[in-house]
Design a protein around this motif. Structure first.
Motif, PDB file in Angstrom:
ATOM      1  N   SER A   1       0.826  -1.017   0.016  1.00 47.28           N
ATOM      2  CA  SER A   1       0.050  -0.016  -0.152  1.00 47.28           C
ATOM      3  C   SER A   1       0.896   1.098   0.011  1.00 47.28           C
ATOM      4  O   SER A   1       0.593   2.319  -0.611  1.00 47.28           O
ATOM      5  CB  SER A   1      -0.928   0.079   1.237  1.00 47.28           C
ATOM      6  OG  SER A   1      -1.901  -0.984   1.213  1.00 47.28           O
TER       7      SER A   1
ATOM      8  N   ASP B   1      -6.319  -0.903  -4.559  1.00 51.19           N
ATOM      9  CA  ASP B   1      -5.696  -1.701  -3.551  1.00 51.19           C
ATOM     10  C   ASP B   1      -6.584  -2.711  -3.026  1.00 51.19           C
ATOM     11  O   ASP B   1      -7.468  -2.406  -2.068  1.00 51.19           O
ATOM     12  CB  ASP B   1      -5.139  -0.655  -2.270  1.00 51.19           C
ATOM     13  CG  ASP B   1      -4.198  -0.873  -1.094  1.00 51.19           C
ATOM     14  OD1 ASP B   1      -4.065  -2.279  -1.030  1.00 51.19           O
ATOM     15  OD2 ASP B   1      -3.536  -0.440  -0.523  1.00 51.19           O
ATOM     16  N   GLU B   2      -6.280  -3.826  -3.058  1.00 53.90           N
ATOM     17  CA  GLU B   2      -6.975  -5.165  -2.672  1.00 53.90           C
ATOM     18  C   GLU B   2      -8.612  -4.742  -3.057  1.00 53.90           C
ATOM     19  O   GLU B   2      -9.540  -4.881  -2.246  1.00 53.90           O
ATOM     20  CB  GLU B   2      -7.062  -5.317  -1.099  1.00 53.90           C
ATOM     21  CG  GLU B   2      -5.425  -5.579  -1.006  1.00 53.90           C
ATOM     22  CD  GLU B   2      -5.231  -6.193   0.465  1.00 53.90           C
ATOM     23  OE1 GLU B   2      -6.135  -7.164   0.716  1.00 53.90           O
ATOM     24  OE2 GLU B   2      -4.471  -5.752   1.372  1.00 53.90           O
TER      25      GLU B   2
HETATM   26 MG   LIG Z   1      -1.982  -2.765   2.247  1.00 51.43          MG
END
Ligand SMILES: [Mg+2]
Ligand SMILES: Nc1ncnc2c1ncn2[C@@H]1O[C@H](COP(=O)(O)OP(=O)(O)OP(=O)(O)O)[C@@H](O)[C@H]1O
Length: 242
Positions: free
Chosen positions: A62, A183-184
Motif C-alpha cells: 500500500s 488496493d485489494e
Molecule cells: Mg495494504
C-alpha cells in the motif's frame, strides 16, 4: 508528457512507459527514528498492462501504491508517470497530475453513503466545472459500462458489496484516467463477486487500454494479470508473467 492543445495529457499509447520507479526508498516517522518501509524499489510498467502487486502483510504494497498515486512523496528516489517526472512537483501540480492521470479503487469502496450511485460516480467531475446534466450523463455512461444501468439512484447501502465496488470502478473511470491504482479491490468481497470485479477490471483494461496496478492477496487473481510483482520487507523479490 505530450500536451494536447487543451493542455490535457495526450492519450498514452501501448508501448509507452506508464510508471517508472527508480530506487524508491521510503520510511515513516521523524528522520532519526524512521522505520524503513521501502528499500530501493525500481520497476518499469509499460502502458496498457495490468499488474498485480502481492506479498505478505506489512511488506510495503500500500505504501508503494500511495507513492505511485502521488498521495505521499518518497523519502528518496524518482517516479515518472506517463513520461513525466512527478517527484519534486509542488502540491498544485501534483494534484493536477493526479486528477488527470489516476483513478483509485479501494478495498472498502470509499463511497459517500448519502449520495446515489450516479452522484458518487459524478463526484470527480464537480471540480471540472461541468454542469449537473453533463455530469449525470457521464456518470450514467460509466455505470452502464460496469453493468449497473439499473441502479443509478440506489444509495451504497442498497447495493451489494460487488455492486458497490463496481460503482467505485465507474467513479475511478469517469475522469478518463490513464492509470488505475487498486488496493485489494476484491478484499472485502466473496470469491464470486471478487472474480466478477476482477473480470470487469480486465475487460476495462483490454477495451480502453488503461493501465492497472492492483494489490491483491489472491494468487489466483494475480495469475490473470500480465505481470506479478512480489514484495517482501520493502523490496521486490520476484516478478513474473501472470
Ligand atoms: Mg495494504
Ligand atoms: N502511516 C504510517 N506510519 C508508520 N508506519 C506505517 C504507516 N503506514 C504503514 N506503515 C508501516 O509500513 C509497513 C508497510 O505497510 P503497508 O501498509 O505498505 O503494507 P502492506 O503490504 O500494504 O500490508 P497489508 O497487506 O497488510 O495491507 C508496515 O510495517 C506498516 O506498519
Amino acid at each position: 508528457m505530450v500536451k494536447t492543445a487543451g493542455g490535457l495529457p495526450a492519450p498514452v499509447v501501448k508501448g509507452f512507459v506508464m510508471v517508472r520507479l527508480e530506487n524508491i526508498t521510503h520510511g515513516y516517522g521523524p528522520a532519526r527514528s524512521r522505520t524503513q518501509v521501502l528499500d530501493r524499489v525500481s520497476f518499469l510498467m509499460p502502458a496498457g498492462q495490468m499488474w498485480a502487486l502481492t506479498g505478505a502483510s506489512g511488506s510495503g504494497k500500500s505504501t508503494l501504491l500511495n507513492l505511485v498515486g502521488l498521495l505521499d512523496r518518497p523519502s528518496e528516489g524518482h517516479i515518472e508517470l506517463a513520461g513525466q517526472c512527478v517527484t519534486g512537483l509542488n502540491a498544485y501540480e501534483t494534484a493536477r497530475i493526479r486528477n488527470q492521470l489516476i483513478g483509485f479503487v479501494f478495498q472498502s469502496f470509499h463511497l459517500l453513503p448519502r449520495l446515489s450511485a450516479w452522484e458518487n460516480v459524478a463526484l470527480p467531475l464537480v471540480h471540472r466545472g461541468m454542469g449537473k446534466n453533463a455530469r449525470r450523463d457521464a456518470a450514467m455512461a460509466q455505470l452502464e459500462k460496469v453493468g449497473l444501468a439499473e441502479r443509478l439512484y440506489h444509495k451504497p447501502d442498497e447495493l451489494s458489496g460487488g455492486q458497490r465496488q463496481r460503482v467505485a470502478i465507474a467513479r475511478a473511470l469517469v475522469s478518463s484516467p490513464r492509470l488505475i491504482l487498486a488496493d485489494e479491490p476484491t478484499g472485502n468481497l466473496d470469491s464470486e463477486s471478487g472474480a466478477m470485479v476482477m473480470q470487469l477490471l480486465r475487460r476495462i483494461n483490454r477495451e480502453t487500454g488503461v493501465s492497472i496496478l492492483m494489490v491483491t492477496h489472491d494468487e489466483r487473481l494475480a495469475r490473470t494479470c500480465d505481470r506479478t510483482v512480489v514484495m517482501q520487507d520493502g523490496r521486490i523479490v520476484q516478478t513474473g508473467a501472470g
